[in-house]
Design an enzyme around this catalytic site. Structure first.
Site, mmCIF file in Angstrom:
data_model
loop_
_atom_site.group_PDB
_atom_site.id
_atom_site.type_symbol
_atom_site.label_atom_id
_atom_site.label_comp_id
_atom_site.label_asym_id
_atom_site.label_seq_id
_atom_site.Cartn_x
_atom_site.Cartn_y
_atom_site.Cartn_z
ATOM 1 N N GLY A 46 -47.707 55.047 -12.930
ATOM 2 C CA GLY A 46 -48.443 53.832 -13.283
ATOM 3 C C GLY A 46 -49.456 53.972 -14.391
ATOM 4 C CD1 TRP A 106 -60.196 55.979 0.173
ATOM 5 C CD2 TRP A 106 -58.954 55.446 -1.607
ATOM 6 N NE1 TRP A 106 -59.437 57.084 -0.156
ATOM 7 C CE2 TRP A 106 -58.669 56.792 -1.240
ATOM 8 C CE3 TRP A 106 -58.299 54.900 -2.714
ATOM 9 C CZ2 TRP A 106 -57.744 57.571 -1.941
ATOM 10 C CZ3 TRP A 106 -57.377 55.685 -3.409
ATOM 11 C CH2 TRP A 106 -57.113 57.001 -3.022
ATOM 12 C CB CYS A 135 -70.268 59.910 -6.490
ATOM 13 S SG CYS A 135 -71.440 61.180 -6.038
ATOM 14 C CG HIS A 165 -53.208 66.969 -9.325
ATOM 15 N ND1 HIS A 165 -51.905 66.833 -8.914
ATOM 16 C CD2 HIS A 165 -53.877 65.931 -8.787
ATOM 17 C CE1 HIS A 165 -51.812 65.751 -8.141
ATOM 18 N NE2 HIS A 165 -52.990 65.196 -8.051
ATOM 19 C CD GLU A 221 -58.169 59.874 1.698
ATOM 20 O OE1 GLU A 221 -59.084 59.045 1.709
ATOM 21 O OE2 GLU A 221 -57.765 60.415 0.661
HETATM 22 N N1 GLN Z 1 -50.680 53.667 -9.800
HETATM 23 C C1 GLN Z 1 -51.778 54.560 -9.686
HETATM 24 C C2 GLN Z 1 -51.900 55.388 -10.952
HETATM 25 O O1 GLN Z 1 -50.938 55.740 -11.518
HETATM 26 C C3 GLN Z 1 -51.646 55.491 -8.524
HETATM 27 C C4 GLN Z 1 -52.822 56.403 -8.396
HETATM 28 C C5 GLN Z 1 -52.798 57.296 -7.199
HETATM 29 O O2 GLN Z 1 -51.794 57.495 -6.580
HETATM 30 N N2 GLN Z 1 -53.896 57.888 -6.854
HETATM 31 O O3 GLN Z 1 -52.969 55.743 -11.366
#
Ligand code: GLN
Ligand code: ZN
Length: 641
Positions: free
Chosen positions: A320, A449, A404, A582, A493
């Site tokens: 995305g 969240w 944060c 990441h 979560e």
């Molecule tokens: N659609 C979101 C992105 O691509 C998904 C983010 C996520 O999974 N944390 O940023």
């Protein structure tokens, strides 16, 4: 950290580990506090929780290092006992709110028998939070510790184990440390009166339900808003603890405190009846839901979709977002601060979308995205456009290290006044003949969240969000969008800490997800994305969500997870992330090629999608460009063979 959005680094221990005490930080902080006239309680993570949350090479807990670590704790207590005549030391042992076993409970007894015998000067408190810990309470009451800290907000069942407390002090967590609403002080006093029937008043100490790490600092710095009066952050909560304690112990209140109490009663009534909170239309709609899931089963839908989408084998896409560059963040900031006009802002966003679309076309991705330049955060963006959400100006809470987040506050009934994403998705679609995927955040993630209202169960709040998201799906579909992704990054979560509650969570979480996608026709392909790879146990639950395509993170954990998907017979389509976003590392074409070849061996090739393992917003364009074009090239090579 349990079922919060706080994250910690998992200690990885192996059999060669040797622990060594370094108490200088604790002692320094203790002395600092003393210097300004405070005798603080020292707070450390308990040995069982430390070992229980650590992992060995096999990914198991580390209780086998108990004999190694206990002498270190003992040594620490000896050092601390030199500091003062009376030292209060709190050991956090939240691991005992999970399902426990005999080994853990035996070790708990051994640990606190030993630690409570180190010095007469030390008063040991063992604390749990987020759930009840009755099994541990029974054990701890047989040790010589001084006090037990329990959560009476999220662990009401704690009350059941109080009768055996054996004249230990009870640190009663009765001010919610995880949510941000003012305390209903009368109700709290009633609860304390119940507790007092079981243990003497003189043994009860008033406290928050957990550390105040999980709430923002103070309401004082908030911009004007109608709901500020209903909010209580850390600073205000401490005040509540003091007043409740005075009231409970029949101490004299200052005139200010008396006024505070009177006002509190009025505020609570006002809050309950507030028209800002109650929306009759939403409540009616919730009662009259007819369509709870989409039509058709997966097999039927996927055949129809295949005919419409005409995708090659191993279709390629992304999750995305594209890089959130300094320019794009500046653009949003300038617009927010009214430094640029809406026209200037929209031109900037359009330019970014144009760039994303032409890049994706150029490298030959199959399903395109608009890149999410208009979004600050995947929850905040939606919350800002939904009725029933409030955004604080300074409501930051720590999520990891120095990072944060500023969770939205859900204060009222939720609805969607107007489309939230339609405009940008349609703009992106108008720029290409390829299919652009609509991009939404799901009802469970938005719930998990956010700070949520405390006058309505979680499943119902999530259901209201689901209806709002379903409105968006309907609009996207009516406007001709063929694929819509509903992200559920935080689905995992929200899992309850005790197994006995998991089924119920799964039931409503799946139900609400399905409700959110219920307007989708058989022709509309629904994707969902989940971060993290730790969901081998919940694959069947995820299958029940019935998304046509699921994209997940597997890149970091090898292909183990995919094997499990195969073993359990996961039947829908799957995009196991082929590289780790990441890290800035760019895999070469060969690496992608081999990885995809491996995937083919494990999972049905006709059900596989090829994509990165998460959104690309934290990466640089040069990394994204190189990685994605290598990924697509590798797929093309495989298709040729
Ligand atoms: N659609 C979101 C992105 O691509 C998904 C983010 C996520 O999974 N944390 O940023
Ligand atoms: Zn993700």
């Amino acid at each position: 950290w349990f079922n919060t959005n706080y994250h910690y680094i998992v200690p990885e221990l192996d059999e060669n580990i040797n622990f060594k005490l370094n108490s200088s930080k604790i002692i320094k902080e203790y002395n600092e506090a003393k210097k300004i006239g405070i005798t603080p309680k020292i707070n450390i993570i308990g040995p069982l929780t430390f070992l229980g949350l650590s992992k060995n090479k096999l990914g198991e807990n580390c209780y086998s290092y108990f004999e190694k670590i206990i002498p270190i704790y003992k040594e620490l207590l000896i050092e601390l006992s030199k500091l003062d005549d009376n030292i209060y030391i709190q050991f956090d042992e939240p691991i005992f709110v999970k399902d426990t076993n005999k080994l853990e409970l035996d070790l708990l007894k051994d640990a606190y028998d030993l630690l409570s015998s180190v010095s007469k000067k030390i008063k040991i408190i063992v604390t749990t939070y987020f759930e009840h810990s009755n099994e541990a309470t029974q054990i701890l009451s047989k040790t010589n510790i001084w006090g037990i800290g329990l959560d009476f907000i999220y662990g009401m069942k704690n009350i059941e184990a109080l009768k055996n407390l054996n004249s230990k002090k009870l640190i009663a967590g009765i001010v919610d440390g995880r949510n941000i609403w003012i305390n209903d002080i009368n109700k709290t006093i009633k609860l304390l009166n119940e507790i007092e029937k079981i243990i003497p008043k003189s043994d009860i100490i008033i406290s928050t339900s957990c550390s105040l790490l999980h709430v923002p600092y103070t309401v004082k710095n908030e911009k004007e808003s109608n709901i500020n009066n209903y909010l209580s952050f850390a600073y205000e909560k401490v005040n509540e603890v003091v007043i409740i304690s005075k009231l409970f112990n029949n101490e004299n209140l200052s005139s200010e405190e008396t006024k505070f109490l009177e006002k509190r009663a009025d505020l609570l009534i006002e809050k309950e009846n507030s028209t800002e909170i109650n929306d009759i239309l939403v409540q009616k709609r919730l009662k009259n839901i007819i369509k709870i899931e989409r039509e058709g089963n997966f097999e039927e839908r996927i055949n129809i979709q295949k005919n419409i989408l005409k995708l090659p084998i191993l279709p390629t896409t992304t999750i995305g977002s594209f890089p959130q560059t300094a320019e794009i963040r500046q653009l949003r900031k300038d617009f927010k601060n009214k430094e640029i006009s809406i026209e200037e802002y929209e031109t900037g966003i359009k330019e970014y979308i144009d760039y994303c679309i032409s890049f994706q076309e150029e490298i030959g991705l199959d399903i395109l995205v608009h890149g999410e330049p208009e979004r600050n955060d995947m929850v905040e963006y939606f919350g800002e456009q939904l009725k029933g959400f409030h955004f604080t100006s300074n409501g930051w809470v720590q999520s990891y290290g120095s990072r944060c987040v500023k969770p939205p506050i859900i204060y009222g009934d939720i609805s969607r006044p107007k489309p939230m994403t339609l405009k940008w998705i349609l703009y992106a679609q108008s720029k290409t003949n390829k299919i652009v995927k609509g991009m939404l955040t799901g009802p469970v993630t938005i719930l998990n969240w956010s700070f949520i209202r405390n006058d309505m169960p979680r499943y119902e709040i999530s259901k209201q969000i689901a209806l709002a998201i379903s409105d968006e799906i309907k609009d996207l579909q009516d406007a001709g969008i063929k694929i819509i992704q509903v992200d559920e990054a935080a689905f995992k979560e929200g899992y309850p800490v005790r197994k006995e509650n998991i089924r119920e969570y799964e039931r409503w979480a799946v139900e609400n997800f399905k409700l959110s996608i219920s307007p989708a026709n058989k022709e509309t392909q629904i994707h969902t994305h989940m971060c993290y790879s730790e969901f081998s146990e919940i694959i069947k639950t995820i299958e029940k969500m019935d998304a046509d395509v699921l994209t997940i993170e597997t890149a970091r954990s090898g292909n183990e997870l995919l094997k499990i998907f195969n073993q359990v017979g996961y039947k829908n389509e799957l995009g196991p992330g082929v590289y780790d976003i990441h890290s800035p590392r760019v895999p070469c074409v060969d690496e992608f090629y081999n990885q995809i070849k491996n995937l083919e061996k494990i999972f049905h090739i006709e059900k596989l999608w090829i994509n990165p393992d998460c959104g690309l917003k934290t990466r640089k364009w040069e990394e994204v460009k190189a990685a994605l074009s290598n990924m697509v090239q590798a797929v093309k090579m495989i298709r040729k063979n």
